[in-house]
Design an enzyme around this catalytic site. Sequence first.
Site, PDB file in Angstrom:
ATOM      1  N   PRO A 220      42.970  42.702  55.493  1.00 60.82           N
ATOM      2  CA  PRO A 220      44.408  41.930  55.778  1.00 60.82           C
ATOM      3  C   PRO A 220      45.681  42.677  55.179  1.00 60.82           C
ATOM      4  CG  PRO A 220      42.731  40.359  54.906  1.00 60.82           C
ATOM      5  CD  PRO A 220      41.894  42.008  54.871  1.00 60.82           C
TER       6      PRO A 220
ATOM      7  N   HIS B 257      48.407  12.165  50.742  1.00 62.72           N
ATOM      8  CA  HIS B 257      47.502  13.029  50.710  1.00 62.72           C
ATOM      9  C   HIS B 257      46.741  13.276  49.370  1.00 62.72           C
ATOM     10  CE1 HIS B 257      48.987  15.292  54.061  1.00 62.72           C
ATOM     11  NE2 HIS B 257      50.185  15.266  54.070  1.00 62.72           N
TER      12      HIS B 257
ATOM     13  N   THR C 274      46.536  44.242  50.908  1.00 64.09           N
ATOM     14  CA  THR C 274      45.280  44.321  50.398  1.00 64.09           C
ATOM     15  C   THR C 274      45.191  45.721  49.679  1.00 64.09           C
ATOM     16  OG1 THR C 274      43.891  44.860  52.095  1.00 64.09           O
ATOM     17  CG2 THR C 274      44.126  42.657  51.323  1.00 64.09           C
ATOM     18  N   GLY C 275      46.015  46.755  49.871  1.00 69.12           N
ATOM     19  CA  GLY C 275      45.940  47.852  49.355  1.00 69.12           C
ATOM     20  C   GLY C 275      45.178  49.140  50.188  1.00 69.12           C
ATOM     21  N   LYS C 276      45.175  49.161  51.378  1.00 72.05           N
ATOM     22  CA  LYS C 276      44.434  50.165  52.166  1.00 72.05           C
ATOM     23  C   LYS C 276      45.336  51.580  51.904  1.00 72.05           C
ATOM     24  CE  LYS C 276      45.034  47.697  55.902  1.00 72.05           C
ATOM     25  NZ  LYS C 276      45.588  46.414  55.301  1.00 72.05           N
ATOM     26  N   THR C 277      46.722  51.456  52.098  1.00 73.79           N
ATOM     27  CA  THR C 277      47.399  52.865  51.842  1.00 73.79           C
ATOM     28  C   THR C 277      47.179  53.329  50.338  1.00 73.79           C
ATOM     29  OG1 THR C 277      48.855  52.040  53.448  1.00 73.79           O
ATOM     30  CG2 THR C 277      49.672  53.865  52.023  1.00 73.79           C
TER      31      THR C 277
ATOM     32  N   HIS D 293      53.935   9.521  52.038  1.00 74.70           N
ATOM     33  CA  HIS D 293      53.270  10.568  52.628  1.00 74.70           C
ATOM     34  C   HIS D 293      52.719  11.585  51.747  1.00 74.70           C
ATOM     35  CE1 HIS D 293      52.866  13.130  56.105  1.00 74.70           C
ATOM     36  NE2 HIS D 293      52.840  14.230  55.294  1.00 74.70           N
ATOM     37  N   GLU D 294      53.274  11.946  50.839  1.00 71.16           N
ATOM     38  CA  GLU D 294      52.729  13.056  49.760  1.00 71.16           C
ATOM     39  C   GLU D 294      51.594  11.909  48.873  1.00 71.16           C
ATOM     40  OE1 GLU D 294      53.228  16.008  50.408  1.00 71.16           O
ATOM     41  OE2 GLU D 294      54.625  15.917  51.492  1.00 71.16           O
TER      42      GLU D 294
END
Length: 645
Positions: free
Chosen positions: A235, A461, A238-241, A457-458
């Site tokens: 994704p 939840h 994520t630190g590929k470079t 509403h909250e």
Amino acid sequence: MSKDKKPNPSKIRISPWVIYGAVLLILIAIQLVSSGTNFQEVKPTSLSRFYQYLDSGQVEKVVFNKSTAQVYLNKAALNSKTHEKIEKKNLLGKDNTGPHYTLDIGTNSELFQKKLEEARLEGKLKDYSSEPESNWGDILINFLPIILIIAFWLFMFRRMSGGGSGGGGGQIFSIGKSKARLFDEKNDIKVTFKDVAGLEGAKEEIQEIVEFLKNPEKYTSIGGKIPKGALLVGPPGTGKTLLAKAVAGEAQVPFFSLSGSDFVEMFVGVGASRVRDLFKQAKEKSPSIIFIDEIDAVGRARGKNNFSGSNDERENTLNQLLTEMDGFGTNTHVIVLAATNRADVLDKALMRAGRFDRQIYVDLPDIRERKEIFEVHLKPLKKSEELDTEFLAKQTPGFSGADIANVCNESALIAARKGKKAVDKQDFLDAVDRIVGGLEKKNKIVTPEEKRAIAIHEAGHATVSWMLEHAAPLVKVTIVPRGQSLGAAWYLPEERLIVRPEQMLDEMCATMGGRAAEKVIFNKISTGALSDLEKVTKQARAMVTVYGLNDKLGNITYYDSSGQSEYNFSKPYSEETAKIIDKEISDLIESQYDRAIQILNENKEKLNQLADILIEKEVIFKDDLEAIFGQRPHEKTENEVVTES
């Protein structure tokens, strides 16, 4: 002289344009001096008036050519009232020695010369002389347009050929040159594996590449071949470079870095030419690493979306890349690293063994890796002593390394905004809320009726999630508008590697708790549940069409991991199956909606009580729910934070 002695960095480099300008100024100065200019305005006069000056003995000298003449007055005439408009001093403050007048003699220069000769013989004129029609100034002026055109052409030629500055990838004569940036292993590359927090699995797998570059003989001596390439997949953020830079830093080799879009150009053949030039440079500096970020820009599967004709420039670039990766010898010690978050759309030829031999998945960090990443990004911050990085790691599930860096920076900004000298725990919690939910909008006008509807509403939840076993436990609920939402609830979901149907159903039921609460209390529903409906619809569709968790459809999936389904013009199922899918999705959602209504009807008084506290305080926490509902029926530990609106 020793070989390692470096050239003097203070040596002055003179631009050639400075030299050109100096030569031009010298030519102009020579012209001014040779022409005897007096740095003074020369007034025009008529031929008849000149003859009057000549007959009265006021003229000392005349210099003429075929069309014009310059008149020099004697001192007596210069001081007379007749010529009082003539300046006595020139611009340099010296005596004005002339010429004092200029006149047009017309086409009959012979008659003019005859008059001058008669005046000289009579003693009225001291001297006269003729000069060629053109002088250096005239020649310079005549050739000035040509000189300017040549200078402009030389300037453009230098620009188009790169200007000698080492760049030129975007210039017309070097457009086929690679635009890769070279990081020198001695000066530029400072990143090592110590600077990369987390990613233990990826670092362990990629460590072999470092060994290949450091000690290739260890593998080639027994007949092994050095891998051609490794593909970093994961994704965004994520630190590929960073991981690819760390490989170059550890191996101490030249590192060529560029993006996949750097190959793409509007001119035909440019991409392929840049690929050839890139690999040529890498071979010359081998052992080396080529890193291509976002390789899906050129590596997308061929022939799937070729609507532009058979000669697709992107496909030509990909073909050249395939040829270069399979073409350079195994003893060149050039390894290609590439990064993408769209590995499903890459061409199969690019992914085969012999090109990208290895695929290294760089996943989102888990709780332990997030703690390590926090420790790296907290180093430059002034933080309070009681700040617990393990707690911060628990508050950021699903966050990438880039997200964590953003949280640290945002927390520092929040602390500075509040006038603090150090960043504390609350600043980090506020930063997480800011990034996940958006900026608080306390000045937003909300009517009392709307405020109660949002609170119900909250609270719905919170109530449903508290009562269900597999729903994520609540951390806090707020009705302060934040971002585009009018309220939000923060939960602590478990980090699961696999998800079972009952867990997904409980999450769907908790998501529908907001709308169900509106129905139970007001017997009306509103548009405030849009994000809830979007989330629950995606979950239900995934259960039915992706994960094969529906009894009616059975063990079947319509998910295409190759990513080529977007190019298909027909659905992978019949119209009858589509009707079944739609009905099963609707039944799943409605059943969880009814289940939420049932739970809320059983806890209607506590729901109203929770909503009243929420209206009063605007923000409530887990302790408030425990005070109303008691201990949660299915309490769990080792949890982390996420948001649901």
